[in-house]
Write a protein that holds these residues in place. Sequence first.
Motif, short mmCIF file in Angstrom:
data_model
loop_
_atom_site.label_atom_id
_atom_site.label_comp_id
_atom_site.label_asym_id
_atom_site.label_seq_id
_atom_site.Cartn_x
_atom_site.Cartn_y
_atom_site.Cartn_z
N TRP A 1 34.61 33.08 48.73
CA TRP A 1 35.74 33.27 49.64
C TRP A 1 35.27 33.77 51.00
CZ3 TRP A 1 39.79 36.33 46.21
CH2 TRP A 1 40.14 35.51 45.13
N ARG A 2 36.18 33.69 51.97
CA ARG A 2 35.90 34.26 53.29
C ARG A 2 35.89 35.79 53.22
NH1 ARG A 2 39.68 30.61 57.38
NH2 ARG A 2 38.62 28.60 57.00
N ALA A 3 35.24 36.40 54.23
CA ALA A 3 35.09 37.86 54.24
C ALA A 3 36.44 38.56 54.20
CB ALA A 3 34.31 38.29 55.49
N ARG A 4 37.44 38.01 54.91
CA ARG A 4 38.76 38.65 54.94
C ARG A 4 39.38 38.67 53.54
NH1 ARG A 4 42.91 35.79 58.79
NH2 ARG A 4 41.27 36.39 60.27
N ASN A 5 39.28 37.54 52.83
CA ASN A 5 39.86 37.47 51.49
C ASN A 5 39.10 38.33 50.49
OD1 ASN A 5 41.85 35.68 52.33
ND2 ASN A 5 40.58 33.89 51.95
N ARG A 6 37.75 38.39 50.66
CA ARG A 6 36.97 39.27 49.78
C ARG A 6 37.36 40.73 50.01
NH1 ARG A 6 32.48 36.20 51.52
NH2 ARG A 6 31.70 38.04 52.66
N ALA A 7 37.62 41.09 51.25
CA ALA A 7 38.03 42.47 51.55
C ALA A 7 39.38 42.79 50.91
CB ALA A 7 38.10 42.68 53.06
N ARG A 8 40.29 41.82 50.94
CA ARG A 8 41.60 42.04 50.30
C ARG A 8 41.46 42.21 48.80
NH1 ARG A 8 44.78 37.30 53.69
NH2 ARG A 8 45.11 38.52 55.61
N LEU A 9 40.57 41.42 48.20
CA LEU A 9 40.33 41.59 46.77
C LEU A 9 39.72 42.95 46.49
CD1 LEU A 9 40.33 40.50 43.89
CD2 LEU A 9 38.10 39.47 44.35
N GLY A 10 38.83 43.41 47.39
CA GLY A 10 38.24 44.74 47.23
C GLY A 10 39.30 45.82 47.19
N MET A 11 40.31 45.70 48.04
CA MET A 11 41.41 46.67 48.03
C MET A 11 42.17 46.61 46.70
SD MET A 11 42.96 46.26 51.88
CE MET A 11 41.91 46.46 53.33
N ALA A 12 42.36 45.39 46.19
CA ALA A 12 43.05 45.25 44.91
C ALA A 12 42.22 45.85 43.77
CB ALA A 12 43.34 43.78 44.64
N LEU A 13 40.90 45.66 43.83
CA LEU A 13 40.03 46.20 42.79
C LEU A 13 40.04 47.73 42.79
CD1 LEU A 13 36.93 43.83 42.93
CD2 LEU A 13 38.81 43.84 41.29
N ALA A 14 40.29 48.31 43.95
CA ALA A 14 40.41 49.78 44.01
C ALA A 14 41.55 50.24 43.11
CB ALA A 14 40.64 50.23 45.45
N GLY A 15 42.64 49.47 43.10
CA GLY A 15 43.75 49.79 42.21
C GLY A 15 43.39 49.56 40.75
N VAL A 16 42.59 48.50 40.48
CA VAL A 16 42.18 48.22 39.11
C VAL A 16 41.33 49.36 38.55
CG1 VAL A 16 40.82 46.64 37.66
CG2 VAL A 16 42.30 45.72 39.45
N LEU A 17 40.52 49.96 39.43
CA LEU A 17 39.67 51.06 38.99
C LEU A 17 40.46 52.27 38.51
CD1 LEU A 17 36.88 50.99 41.73
CD2 LEU A 17 36.59 50.46 39.32
N LEU A 18 41.74 52.35 38.91
CA LEU A 18 42.58 53.47 38.49
C LEU A 18 43.16 53.29 37.08
CD1 LEU A 18 44.58 54.13 41.78
CD2 LEU A 18 42.76 55.56 40.82
N ILE A 19 43.15 52.05 36.58
CA ILE A 19 43.79 51.76 35.29
C ILE A 19 43.18 52.56 34.14
CG2 ILE A 19 44.20 49.95 33.57
CD1 ILE A 19 44.56 48.00 35.90
N PRO A 20 41.82 52.62 34.01
CA PRO A 20 41.27 53.43 32.92
C PRO A 20 41.68 54.89 33.00
CG PRO A 20 39.59 51.99 33.83
CD PRO A 20 40.77 51.91 34.75
N GLY A 21 41.79 55.41 34.22
CA GLY A 21 42.19 56.80 34.38
C GLY A 21 43.60 57.06 33.88
N ILE A 22 44.51 56.13 34.20
CA ILE A 22 45.89 56.27 33.73
C ILE A 22 45.97 56.19 32.21
CG2 ILE A 22 48.18 55.20 33.80
CD1 ILE A 22 47.46 54.25 36.66
N ALA A 23 45.22 55.23 31.64
CA ALA A 23 45.19 55.10 30.18
C ALA A 23 44.60 56.35 29.52
CB ALA A 23 44.37 53.87 29.79
#
Length: 221
Positions: free
Chosen positions: A85-107
């Motif tokens: 992907w382009r850098a802009r889209n990769r950066a957006r996915l990076g922001m989304a992955l930051a949210g994914v990293l919180l899932i184990p903590g919530i569980a």
Amino acid sequence: MAASLVGCGVLRQRHHARLRSYGNREAPRMTFRQTVRLVAILNLAYFGVEFAVAIAIGSVSLFADSVDFLEDASVNLLILLALGWRARNRARLGMALAGVLLIPGIATLWTAWEKFNLPVAPAPLPLSAAGLGALVVNLACALMLAAHRHHGGSLAKAAFLSARNDVLANIAIVAAGLVTATLWRSAWPDLIVGLAIAALNADAAREVFEAARDEHAEAEA
């Protein structure tokens, strides 16, 4: 006769030089794509092992770490898909992955609350053994990803930080098993480590979000 001896000497020198060049040649390093694929496979495989042990002995820390293995596999698979992907889209996915990293903590918080209401100590030997196996897997993943963490943007940083945090968590899990077996036959060592894993994941999410935000700003400039 002298000419033939000289010729043999030259051939021998060339042969030795070729052997030295082979000996000095470094083994080819895996590309980031190959590394991420292997890391995803390893995380998915050990998720099944650790989750089964966590359920069997009622361990909060192992449950948190097993969900983290599943999350790591998902993160690395998403990264694998996004590499073109382009850098802009990769950066957006990076922001989304930051949210994914919180899932184990919530569980983990949910599991810890249930354990707090029924504070039974997990079996220390399976706890430490599963934690030690996870440590080996995560240490291998962290070492492979460390070579790429400064070159792959927020996605590489997300993968590396996740593996690094898992190594720290696994050391704590092994320690919790030893403490439970020898010093404090209680559910609290397991609970404390589980909550610490949740805190580590929250901090990793913050770092990944900040890296992705900076990457997005650079792409927009």
